[in-house]
Design a protein around this motif. Structure first.
Motif, mmCIF file in Angstrom:
data_model
loop_
_atom_site.group_PDB
_atom_site.id
_atom_site.type_symbol
_atom_site.label_atom_id
_atom_site.label_comp_id
_atom_site.label_asym_id
_atom_site.label_seq_id
_atom_site.Cartn_x
_atom_site.Cartn_y
_atom_site.Cartn_z
ATOM 1 N N ARG A 233 0.831 -1.205 0.000
ATOM 2 C CA ARG A 233 0.000 0.000 0.000
ATOM 3 C C ARG A 233 0.865 1.255 0.000
ATOM 4 O O ARG A 233 0.587 2.227 -0.706
ATOM 5 C CB ARG A 233 -0.938 0.004 1.215
ATOM 6 C CG ARG A 233 -1.777 1.287 1.325
ATOM 7 C CD ARG A 233 -2.739 1.216 2.492
ATOM 8 N NE ARG A 233 -3.811 0.269 2.214
ATOM 9 C CZ ARG A 233 -4.487 -0.378 3.163
ATOM 10 N NH1 ARG A 233 -4.154 -0.211 4.441
ATOM 11 N NH2 ARG A 233 -5.464 -1.194 2.845
ATOM 12 N N ILE A 234 1.939 1.238 0.787
ATOM 13 C CA ILE A 234 2.838 2.389 0.826
ATOM 14 C C ILE A 234 3.556 2.528 -0.512
ATOM 15 O O ILE A 234 3.736 3.636 -1.027
ATOM 16 C CB ILE A 234 3.841 2.248 1.981
ATOM 17 C CG1 ILE A 234 3.111 2.321 3.323
ATOM 18 C CG2 ILE A 234 4.914 3.325 1.910
ATOM 19 C CD1 ILE A 234 3.995 2.091 4.526
ATOM 20 N N ALA A 235 3.980 1.406 -1.111
ATOM 21 C CA ALA A 235 4.659 1.450 -2.400
ATOM 22 C C ALA A 235 3.762 2.081 -3.460
ATOM 23 O O ALA A 235 4.217 2.945 -4.237
ATOM 24 C CB ALA A 235 5.064 0.035 -2.817
ATOM 25 N N ASN A 236 2.505 1.695 -3.509
ATOM 26 C CA ASN A 236 1.585 2.265 -4.495
ATOM 27 C C ASN A 236 1.309 3.738 -4.224
ATOM 28 O O ASN A 236 1.139 4.528 -5.159
ATOM 29 C CB ASN A 236 0.279 1.477 -4.505
ATOM 30 C CG ASN A 236 0.403 0.123 -5.180
ATOM 31 O OD1 ASN A 236 1.178 -0.035 -6.119
ATOM 32 N ND2 ASN A 236 -0.351 -0.854 -4.704
ATOM 33 N N ARG A 237 1.259 4.112 -2.953
ATOM 34 C CA ARG A 237 1.036 5.527 -2.618
ATOM 35 C C ARG A 237 2.231 6.373 -3.057
ATOM 36 O O ARG A 237 2.072 7.445 -3.659
ATOM 37 C CB ARG A 237 0.808 5.671 -1.116
ATOM 38 C CG ARG A 237 0.451 7.091 -0.684
ATOM 39 C CD ARG A 237 0.282 7.147 0.822
ATOM 40 N NE ARG A 237 -0.761 6.232 1.265
ATOM 41 C CZ ARG A 237 -0.759 5.629 2.454
ATOM 42 N NH1 ARG A 237 0.243 5.831 3.299
ATOM 43 N NH2 ARG A 237 -1.747 4.835 2.790
ATOM 44 N N LEU A 238 3.449 5.902 -2.782
ATOM 45 C CA LEU A 238 4.634 6.644 -3.199
ATOM 46 C C LEU A 238 4.733 6.702 -4.721
ATOM 47 O O LEU A 238 5.193 7.703 -5.283
ATOM 48 C CB LEU A 238 5.892 5.997 -2.607
ATOM 49 C CG LEU A 238 6.038 6.073 -1.079
ATOM 50 C CD1 LEU A 238 7.354 5.448 -0.647
ATOM 51 C CD2 LEU A 238 5.953 7.520 -0.590
ATOM 52 N N LEU A 239 4.309 5.621 -5.390
ATOM 53 C CA LEU A 239 4.310 5.617 -6.853
ATOM 54 C C LEU A 239 3.438 6.744 -7.392
ATOM 55 O O LEU A 239 3.821 7.445 -8.350
ATOM 56 C CB LEU A 239 3.810 4.264 -7.354
ATOM 57 C CG LEU A 239 3.622 4.132 -8.872
ATOM 58 C CD1 LEU A 239 4.950 4.273 -9.596
ATOM 59 C CD2 LEU A 239 2.961 2.794 -9.208
ATOM 60 N N ARG A 240 2.291 6.956 -6.802
ATOM 61 C CA ARG A 240 1.405 8.032 -7.278
ATOM 62 C C ARG A 240 1.997 9.408 -7.009
ATOM 63 O O ARG A 240 1.844 10.335 -7.807
ATOM 64 C CB ARG A 240 0.023 7.893 -6.622
ATOM 65 C CG ARG A 240 -0.687 6.591 -6.983
ATOM 66 C CD ARG A 240 -2.167 6.649 -6.665
ATOM 67 N NE ARG A 240 -2.430 6.887 -5.260
ATOM 68 C CZ ARG A 240 -2.471 5.938 -4.331
ATOM 69 N NH1 ARG A 240 -2.215 4.673 -4.659
ATOM 70 N NH2 ARG A 240 -2.744 6.223 -3.073
ATOM 71 N N ARG A 241 2.708 9.563 -5.898
ATOM 72 C CA ARG A 241 3.356 10.844 -5.629
ATOM 73 C C ARG A 241 4.522 11.085 -6.587
ATOM 74 O O ARG A 241 4.775 12.215 -7.003
ATOM 75 C CB ARG A 241 3.848 10.881 -4.183
ATOM 76 C CG ARG A 241 2.766 10.697 -3.129
ATOM 77 C CD ARG A 241 1.794 11.877 -3.058
ATOM 78 N NE ARG A 241 0.837 11.944 -4.160
ATOM 79 C CZ ARG A 241 -0.258 11.172 -4.262
ATOM 80 N NH1 ARG A 241 -0.522 10.279 -3.328
ATOM 81 N NH2 ARG A 241 -1.073 11.308 -5.279
ATOM 82 N N VAL A 242 5.241 10.022 -6.933
ATOM 83 C CA VAL A 242 6.313 10.138 -7.924
ATOM 84 C C VAL A 242 5.728 10.533 -9.272
ATOM 85 O O VAL A 242 6.293 11.366 -10.002
ATOM 86 C CB VAL A 242 7.102 8.813 -8.019
ATOM 87 C CG1 VAL A 242 8.008 8.813 -9.250
ATOM 88 C CG2 VAL A 242 7.945 8.609 -6.762
ATOM 89 N N ARG A 243 4.590 9.939 -9.628
ATOM 90 C CA ARG A 243 3.926 10.306 -10.882
ATOM 91 C C ARG A 243 3.582 11.793 -10.892
ATOM 92 O O ARG A 243 3.794 12.490 -11.907
ATOM 93 C CB ARG A 243 2.658 9.476 -11.054
ATOM 94 C CG ARG A 243 1.816 9.867 -12.257
ATOM 95 C CD ARG A 243 0.445 9.226 -12.223
ATOM 96 N NE ARG A 243 -0.301 9.581 -11.019
ATOM 97 C CZ ARG A 243 -1.474 9.052 -10.685
ATOM 98 N NH1 ARG A 243 -2.025 8.137 -11.465
ATOM 99 N NH2 ARG A 243 -2.088 9.425 -9.571
ATOM 100 N N ASP A 244 3.031 12.308 -9.790
ATOM 101 C CA ASP A 244 2.678 13.728 -9.717
ATOM 102 C C ASP A 244 3.897 14.604 -9.970
ATOM 103 O O ASP A 244 3.840 15.574 -10.730
ATOM 104 C CB ASP A 244 2.084 14.050 -8.345
ATOM 105 C CG ASP A 244 0.775 13.323 -8.086
ATOM 106 O OD1 ASP A 244 0.157 12.855 -9.063
ATOM 107 O OD2 ASP A 244 0.384 13.201 -6.906
ATOM 108 N N TYR A 245 5.000 14.253 -9.312
ATOM 109 C CA TYR A 245 6.221 15.051 -9.453
ATOM 110 C C TYR A 245 6.736 14.981 -10.889
ATOM 111 O O TYR A 245 7.118 15.992 -11.484
ATOM 112 C CB TYR A 245 7.287 14.547 -8.488
ATOM 113 C CG TYR A 245 8.574 15.344 -8.513
ATOM 114 C CD1 TYR A 245 8.777 16.404 -7.623
ATOM 115 C CD2 TYR A 245 9.591 15.046 -9.415
ATOM 116 C CE1 TYR A 245 9.950 17.140 -7.653
ATOM 117 C CE2 TYR A 245 10.764 15.775 -9.456
ATOM 118 C CZ TYR A 245 10.940 16.820 -8.571
ATOM 119 O OH TYR A 245 12.102 17.550 -8.601
#
Length: 360
Positions: A233-245
């Motif tokens: 769950r944390i990995a997928n959340r960080l992935l979405r934040r990386v996408r935003d950046y």
């Protein structure tokens, strides 16, 4: 302070705001639904649980009966809800979803059970928090597939037996020790979920990036996995934040430099610690000389609730070898001093742990 004595609400509310909390945040369920695997073959990680569950389901299919009731235990964010949905999918049956706190009265459970069709799957999340009247009704439903509905009050009350079709209960809990013995014993299969390795998280991220159409290269994927605390769950959340950046400040491609820059913006360091984790370690080391210090005092020092420190921060800090729980209080280890760029005192109060992090 014992875990069972904590009020879940403050810790959960604070966890919702923490980027590295394994608790699902507000509005995150919809995204998780899109990323959930549909079959056991698509489910990444938990090889032992997957193999055992596959045998349970296949055996039941061959005999033409609902499988035994299933209990999934482990920390949040590891895929218990996904596995419950996979059980229903593998059996080609409908699934009804509820949670322990929602079942406050026996009538709430009776209404849900009476709407089940034969072979359906009933999923109860956080089953350890189910109210005692509903739990006692659940005993009879799990064993004999019937419930006794009480009509009326006082001396004139009448108990009416209600037959329910055979079903499979899938319970999920983050605190298996909080389950009562009678309830635990009624589950035919118990699966203990484990934290993921970096390699397994890379597989999760590769699948999620493909579904979300994120251009994440292998090096960037490995970097996100390394900082995800062993939790999908944390990995997928960080992935979405990386996408935003990447979409706003880069060319849309999540390369290693872009991933590192993105996680720096979101205060996730190279060991997977966030702002609150570092604040806890900093207070423990700089204000209290490495400990020992009580969790309530430590929480006041960082301006958080004791439950947040104990349930959100400490589990990972202990697993990473940076904090030790002792009878006298919390103690910083050698790794904590090293990570903060400080040298331990001449007579440290902590335990000198110099081995690498569990997820290096």
């Amino acid at each position: 302070m014992h875990d069972d004595d904590l009020d879940d609400a403050p810790a959960t509310a604070a966890a919702d705001e923490a980027p590295l909390s394994a608790v699902a945040q507000h509005g995150e369920r919809e995204v998780e639904t899109a990323l959930r695997p549909r079959t056991l073959a698509d489910f990444v990680g938990q090889p032992r649980v997957r193999e055992q569950l596959q045998l349970v389901l296949e055996s039941a299919r061959r005999r033409g009966v609902p499988p035994d009731h299933v209990l999934l235990s482990g920390p949040p964010g590891l895929g218990k809800t996904s596995l419950a949905m996979i059980v229903a999918s593998e059996l080609d049956r409908a699934i009804r979803i509820t949670s322990g706190p929602a079942l406050e009265k026996a009538g709430d459970l009776a209404a849900m059970l009476s709407n089940l069709a034969e072979g359906d799957v009933l999923f109860i999340d956080e089953i350890h928090r189910i109210a005692r009247p509903a739990e006692e009704m659940l005993y009879l439903a799990m064993e004999d597939f019937r419930v006794d509905v009480v009509v009326g009050k006082g001396p004139g009350a009448t108990s009416i037996p209600l037959e329910i079709p055979p079903f499979t209960l899938v319970g999920a809990t983050t605190r298996s020790g909080a389950l009562t013995g009678p309830l635990r014993d009624r589950f035919g299969f118990t699966g203990q979920m484990e934290f993921y390795s970096s390699g397994e998280l890379e597989q999760v991220l590769a699948r999620s990036a493909a579904i979300l159409d994120i251009a994440l290269d292998a090096e960037g994927r490995a970097e996100v996995a390394r900082r995800s605390r062993g939790t999908p769950r944390i990995a997928n959340r960080l992935l979405r934040r990386v996408r935003d950046y990447a979409e706003v400040r880069a060319d849309g491609r999540a390369t290693l430099p872009v991933v590192r820059a993105a996680l720096e913006v979101y205060d996730v360091d190279e060991l997977g610690l966030d702002r609150l984790d570092r604040a806890v370690l900093g207070a423990l080391v700089r204000s209290f000389g490495g400990g020992p210090v009580g969790v309530s005092t430590l929480a006041v020092a960082v301006g958080e609730e004791p439950g947040t420190v104990e349930e959100v921060c400490e589990p990972y800090l202990v697993r990473a070898g940076m904090l030790a729980r002792t009878p006298r209080g919390r103690v910083a280890t050698g790794l904590a001093w090293e990570h903060l760029g400080l040298g331990p005192p001449a007579e440290p109060g902590g335990v000198d742990v110099t081995s690498a992090s569990l997820f290096d």
